[in-house]
Design a protein around this motif. Structure first.
Motif, PDB file in Angstrom:
ATOM      1  N   PRO A 211       1.197  -1.119  -0.211  1.00  0.00           N
ATOM      2  CA  PRO A 211      -0.375   0.092   0.288  1.00  0.00           C
ATOM      3  C   PRO A 211       0.920   0.901  -0.109  1.00  0.00           C
ATOM      4  CG  PRO A 211       0.089  -0.882   2.161  1.00  0.00           C
ATOM      5  CD  PRO A 211       1.025  -1.762   1.690  1.00  0.00           C
ATOM      6  N   GLY A 212       0.258   2.182  -0.332  1.00  0.00           N
ATOM      7  CA  GLY A 212       0.963   3.743  -0.703  1.00  0.00           C
ATOM      8  C   GLY A 212       0.055   4.244   0.663  1.00  0.00           C
ATOM      9  N   VAL A 213       0.170   5.987   1.040  1.00  0.00           N
ATOM     10  CA  VAL A 213      -0.290   5.980   2.474  1.00  0.00           C
ATOM     11  C   VAL A 213      -1.214   7.054   1.747  1.00  0.00           C
ATOM     12  CG1 VAL A 213       1.457   7.337   2.228  1.00  0.00           C
ATOM     13  CG2 VAL A 213      -0.300   6.633   4.128  1.00  0.00           C
ATOM     14  N   ILE A 214      -1.834   8.194   2.597  1.00  0.00           N
ATOM     15  CA  ILE A 214      -2.619   9.337   2.566  1.00  0.00           C
ATOM     16  C   ILE A 214      -3.010   9.361   4.067  1.00  0.00           C
ATOM     17  CG2 ILE A 214      -4.705  11.030   2.067  1.00  0.00           C
ATOM     18  CD1 ILE A 214      -6.004   8.899   0.002  1.00  0.00           C
ATOM     19  N   PHE A 215      -1.895  11.324   3.549  1.00  0.00           N
ATOM     20  CA  PHE A 215      -2.079  11.551   5.559  1.00  0.00           C
ATOM     21  C   PHE A 215      -3.112  12.499   5.190  1.00  0.00           C
ATOM     22  CE2 PHE A 215       2.394  10.246   4.576  1.00  0.00           C
ATOM     23  CZ  PHE A 215       2.903   9.609   5.427  1.00  0.00           C
ATOM     24  N   PHE A 216      -3.450  12.658   6.686  1.00  0.00           N
ATOM     25  CA  PHE A 216      -4.415  14.216   7.076  1.00  0.00           C
ATOM     26  C   PHE A 216      -3.413  14.977   8.007  1.00  0.00           C
ATOM     27  CE2 PHE A 216      -7.180  10.717   4.683  1.00  0.00           C
ATOM     28  CZ  PHE A 216      -8.065  11.196   4.174  1.00  0.00           C
ATOM     29  N   GLY A 217      -3.746  15.758   8.060  1.00  0.00           N
ATOM     30  CA  GLY A 217      -3.448  16.887   9.373  1.00  0.00           C
ATOM     31  C   GLY A 217      -2.263  18.005   8.685  1.00  0.00           C
ATOM     32  N   TYR A 218      -1.353  18.195  10.191  1.00  0.00           N
ATOM     33  CA  TYR A 218      -0.051  18.456  10.135  1.00  0.00           C
ATOM     34  C   TYR A 218       1.479  18.555   9.012  1.00  0.00           C
ATOM     35  CZ  TYR A 218      -1.675  21.260  13.949  1.00  0.00           C
ATOM     36  OH  TYR A 218      -2.126  22.303  14.524  1.00  0.00           O
ATOM     37  N   PRO A 219       1.510  19.090   8.418  1.00  0.00           N
ATOM     38  CA  PRO A 219       2.540  18.633   7.408  1.00  0.00           C
ATOM     39  C   PRO A 219       3.999  17.356   7.744  1.00  0.00           C
ATOM     40  CG  PRO A 219       2.679  21.184   6.816  1.00  0.00           C
ATOM     41  CD  PRO A 219       1.432  20.451   8.345  1.00  0.00           C
ATOM     42  N   GLU A 220       4.991  18.472   7.162  1.00  0.00           N
ATOM     43  CA  GLU A 220       6.186  17.843   7.229  1.00  0.00           C
ATOM     44  C   GLU A 220       6.410  16.924   8.456  1.00  0.00           C
ATOM     45  OE1 GLU A 220       5.492  20.515   6.422  1.00  0.00           O
ATOM     46  OE2 GLU A 220       6.280  20.555   4.069  1.00  0.00           O
ATOM     47  N   PRO A 221       6.866  15.617   9.284  1.00  0.00           N
ATOM     48  CA  PRO A 221       7.746  14.944   7.572  1.00  0.00           C
ATOM     49  C   PRO A 221       6.763  13.951   6.945  1.00  0.00           C
ATOM     50  CG  PRO A 221       8.526  14.352   9.913  1.00  0.00           C
ATOM     51  CD  PRO A 221       7.672  15.920  10.533  1.00  0.00           C
ATOM     52  N   TYR A 222       6.907  13.898   6.320  1.00  0.00           N
ATOM     53  CA  TYR A 222       6.788  12.631   6.049  1.00  0.00           C
ATOM     54  C   TYR A 222       7.536  11.582   5.132  1.00  0.00           C
ATOM     55  CZ  TYR A 222       2.204  15.290   4.586  1.00  0.00           C
ATOM     56  OH  TYR A 222       1.348  16.170   4.657  1.00  0.00           O
ATOM     57  N   ASN A 223       7.860  10.373   6.193  1.00  0.00           N
ATOM     58  CA  ASN A 223       9.157   9.699   6.502  1.00  0.00           C
ATOM     59  C   ASN A 223       9.343   8.242   5.326  1.00  0.00           C
ATOM     60  OD1 ASN A 223      11.399  11.902   7.508  1.00  0.00           O
ATOM     61  ND2 ASN A 223      10.028  10.900   9.211  1.00  0.00           N
ATOM     62  N   PHE A 224       9.727   8.075   4.768  1.00  0.00           N
ATOM     63  CA  PHE A 224       9.806   6.523   4.330  1.00  0.00           C
ATOM     64  C   PHE A 224      11.036   6.214   4.071  1.00  0.00           C
ATOM     65  CE2 PHE A 224       5.840   8.828   3.294  1.00  0.00           C
ATOM     66  CZ  PHE A 224       4.987   7.755   2.030  1.00  0.00           C
ATOM     67  N   LEU A 225      10.764   4.669   4.369  1.00  0.00           N
ATOM     68  CA  LEU A 225      12.183   3.587   4.788  1.00  0.00           C
ATOM     69  C   LEU A 225      12.811   4.023   3.536  1.00  0.00           C
ATOM     70  CD1 LEU A 225      11.084   1.130   5.895  1.00  0.00           C
ATOM     71  CD2 LEU A 225      11.479   2.215   7.038  1.00  0.00           C
ATOM     72  N   PRO A 226      14.223   4.545   3.455  1.00  0.00           N
ATOM     73  CA  PRO A 226      14.864   4.278   4.608  1.00  0.00           C
ATOM     74  C   PRO A 226      15.248   4.921   5.604  1.00  0.00           C
ATOM     75  CG  PRO A 226      16.445   3.867   2.879  1.00  0.00           C
ATOM     76  CD  PRO A 226      15.283   4.684   2.134  1.00  0.00           C
ATOM     77  N   GLY A 227      14.319   5.673   5.687  1.00  0.00           N
ATOM     78  CA  GLY A 227      14.533   7.213   7.017  1.00  0.00           C
ATOM     79  C   GLY A 227      14.542   8.575   5.951  1.00  0.00           C
ATOM     80  N   ILE A 228      14.074   8.354   4.636  1.00  0.00           N
ATOM     81  CA  ILE A 228      13.615   9.487   3.306  1.00  0.00           C
ATOM     82  C   ILE A 228      12.622  10.423   4.249  1.00  0.00           C
ATOM     83  CG2 ILE A 228      13.956  10.599   1.309  1.00  0.00           C
ATOM     84  CD1 ILE A 228      15.200   8.122   0.716  1.00  0.00           C
ATOM     85  N   ASP A 229      12.939  11.809   4.364  1.00  0.00           N
ATOM     86  CA  ASP A 229      11.615  12.884   4.076  1.00  0.00           C
ATOM     87  C   ASP A 229      11.126  12.483   2.490  1.00  0.00           C
ATOM     88  OD1 ASP A 229       9.441  14.562   5.064  1.00  0.00           O
ATOM     89  OD2 ASP A 229      10.750  15.981   5.744  1.00  0.00           O
ATOM     90  N   VAL A 230      10.286  12.924   2.439  1.00  0.00           N
ATOM     91  CA  VAL A 230       9.635  12.586   0.970  1.00  0.00           C
ATOM     92  C   VAL A 230       9.205  14.549   0.834  1.00  0.00           C
ATOM     93  CG1 VAL A 230       9.859  11.129   0.276  1.00  0.00           C
ATOM     94  CG2 VAL A 230       7.488  11.987   1.283  1.00  0.00           C
ATOM     95  N   SER A 231       8.540  14.967   2.006  1.00  0.00           N
ATOM     96  CA  SER A 231       8.530  16.310   1.618  1.00  0.00           C
ATOM     97  C   SER A 231       9.415  17.348   1.114  1.00  0.00           C
ATOM     98  CB  SER A 231       7.858  16.134   2.646  1.00  0.00           C
ATOM     99  OG  SER A 231       8.267  17.277   4.099  1.00  0.00           O
ATOM    100  N   LYS A 232      10.359  17.046   2.212  1.00  0.00           N
ATOM    101  CA  LYS A 232      11.237  17.840   1.716  1.00  0.00           C
ATOM    102  C   LYS A 232      11.800  18.216   0.017  1.00  0.00           C
ATOM    103  CE  LYS A 232      13.522  18.009   5.524  1.00  0.00           C
ATOM    104  NZ  LYS A 232      13.183  19.160   6.721  1.00  0.00           N
ATOM    105  N   ASN A 233      11.694  19.876  -0.489  1.00  0.00           N
ATOM    106  CA  ASN A 233      12.148  19.664  -1.896  1.00  0.00           C
ATOM    107  C   ASN A 233      11.002  20.084  -2.653  1.00  0.00           C
ATOM    108  OD1 ASN A 233      15.099  20.452  -0.781  1.00  0.00           O
ATOM    109  ND2 ASN A 233      15.289  18.690  -1.594  1.00  0.00           N
ATOM    110  N   LEU A 234       9.908  19.718  -1.605  1.00  0.00           N
ATOM    111  CA  LEU A 234       8.348  20.382  -2.634  1.00  0.00           C
ATOM    112  C   LEU A 234       8.271  21.279  -3.706  1.00  0.00           C
ATOM    113  CD1 LEU A 234       6.091  19.090  -0.202  1.00  0.00           C
ATOM    114  CD2 LEU A 234       7.120  17.497  -1.520  1.00  0.00           C
TER     115      LEU A 234
END
Length: 449
Positions: A211-234
């Motif tokens: 599965p992927g994921v849907i977040f609701f609410g406060y933003p950063e961070p969105y951390n994905f394995l292996p420890g990557i915040d994919v919200s960086k550099n949006l």
């Protein structure tokens, strides 16, 4: 019933939904979402009712509200109707009431006069009248890295439809999870019930097993394995409003709950594609034109002249033999004739140049091979764009395949949409959120595979 929202009601909405009065703990709610192999629909599960029951739903990013089939054994001790002329009824922009409405007024609403709306199934393109109700749901919390506890159950508004409208939905699905830009959609309800601001972090997995994921609410961070915040550099572009509903059925005066962005131009391998730029603008009188993001359309759908111009530019940039077309696609190639890269087959990059917050900013949504090409067989790949016809309501509908393995952040409060562009460049995917040992495949005892 009037479809406009009175100033006093709007001010009340701001008071109740203001992020400034939200709980100070900056956490967010979460839903796992899995791609159905047979239908290409994106499926999630929400626990609803008392006692809680896991309900399998198809995600409609632009859907007006949550609706479920109440005909098939809906039992709950906390189910209550939404009264006509109540705040939530007016916020829904409903144009109908049912039951005993004699003598009902905004100051003295009749308790037997119920708010009615239209539940729409975008896959079968059918709708039915539905009474709006409130019932308990609960969602899982997260700190952006791992799963947290389930939130305290709270009531949300939803449409109570019948089984006849479930046609064309994926197996076991009982309704639509509407995440649209409307006052009774799930993101807005979470503000009121769970004190979460109006932000959606959408990360669709291309996998039909993880599965992927849907977040609701406060933003950063969105951390994905292996420890990557994919919200960086949006990269951000303004969130636009279409004043005319783009739903398949609606009451007069409803605004669109789809999420629109401004595409300024299209490029292929950096070369400008010549198109009629008037089609890229939203006609404020008819609601036609513009660009929206969709989880309903599996592939990007383009107005005919835009489609033909894109195909011409793509074939000019990719000078290799084509093979027999495979519906609904026209441009198909042997897999072995295309090189492999980190971001999929080595084909020309398609670029949607977007409006920036400032005139000097030119963010772009970049579509590489993994998102532009579709494997129709083990041997054949096709350009995953579809000709929508000359009279298409929205000129560009960015479909699910094109936003898979991207983080798309819809920030309703700040009226902007952020794109990460392909996470494959960062050596992660939307399936790499840490759901723990369950891997997000179960929620409340119901598989979402």
């Amino acid at each position: 019933m009037a479809s406009t929202i009175p100033l006093s009601l709007f001010l009340a909405l701001l008071f109740f939904f203001s992020p400034s009065i939200a709980q100070p703990v900056k956490r967010r709610a979460l839903l796992p979402v899995t791609k159905d192999a047979a239908t290409k629909q994106y499926i999630t599960v929400i626990s609803q009712r008392t006692p809680l029951v896991p309900v399998k739903l198809t995600v409609d990013l632009g859907g007006r509200f949550l609706w479920v089939d109440c005909q098939d054994n809906y039992v709950s001790s906390t189910l209550t109707p939404v009264i006509c002329d109540s705040m939530f009824c007016r916020l829904s922009q409903a144009g109908a009431c049912s039951g005993n409405c004699t003598g009902s007024s905004p100051l003295h609403p009749n308790k037997d006069c119920f708010c009615s709306h239209l539940a729409y199934n975008p896959f079968s393109r059918t709708s039915t009248g539905t009474e709006l109700n409130e019932d308990v749901i609960t969602l899982q919390d997260t700190n952006g890295s791992t799963l947290g506890p389930f939130l305290t159950p709270g009531k949300v508004v939803f449409g109570c439809a019948d089984a006849s409208i479930l046609k064309s939905l994926a197996k076991g699905v009982k309704g639509i999870a509407g995440l649209g830009n409307g006052y009774v959609s799930i993101p807005y309800q979470l503000i009121y019930r769970f004190s979460r601001p109006r932000k959606i972090g959408l990360c669709l997995s291309s996998s039909t097993t993880s599965p992927g994921v849907i977040f609701f609410g406060y933003p950063e961070p969105y951390n994905f394995l292996p420890g990557i915040d994919v919200s960086k550099n949006l990269l951000y572009t303004p969130l636009l409003t279409n004043p005319i509903s783009t739903a398949g059925s609606y009451f007069g005066g409803e605004t669109s709950t789809d999420y629109f962005i401004g595409v300024k131009s299209i490029k292929v391998n950096g070369e400008l594609v010549l198109i009629n730029n008037l089609l890229l603008q939203i006609n404020k009188e008819t609601g036609k034109g513009g660009t929206k993001i969709s989880t309903v359309d599996p592939y990007t759908v383009l107005e005919t002249s835009i489609y033909k111009a894109l195909v011409k530019a793509f074939t000019h940039a990719l000078t290799i033999p084509r093979v027999k077309k495979v519906a609904p696609f026209e441009m198909c190639y042997k897999r072995t004739s295309l090189p492999s890269t980190r971001v999929g087959p080595g084909v020309p990059t398609i670029e949607f140049v977007l409006q920036g917050k400032k005139s000097t900013e030119t963010p772009s949504f970049l579509i590489y091979g993994a998102n532009s090409m579709v494997a129709v067989t083990d041997e054949v790949l096709c350009l995953g764009f579809v000709n929508g016809g000359e009279d298409q309501t929205t000129s560009i509908v960015i479909g699910g395949h094109q936003i898979e393995e991207n983080l798309v952040q819809i920030d309703i409060d700040n009226k902007r949409v952020g794109f990460s562009n392909s996470l494959l460049f960062r050596q992660t995917t939307c399936a790499n959120f840490n759901f723990g040992s369950k891997q997000g495949q179960e929620l409340g005892g119901l598989e979402i595979m």
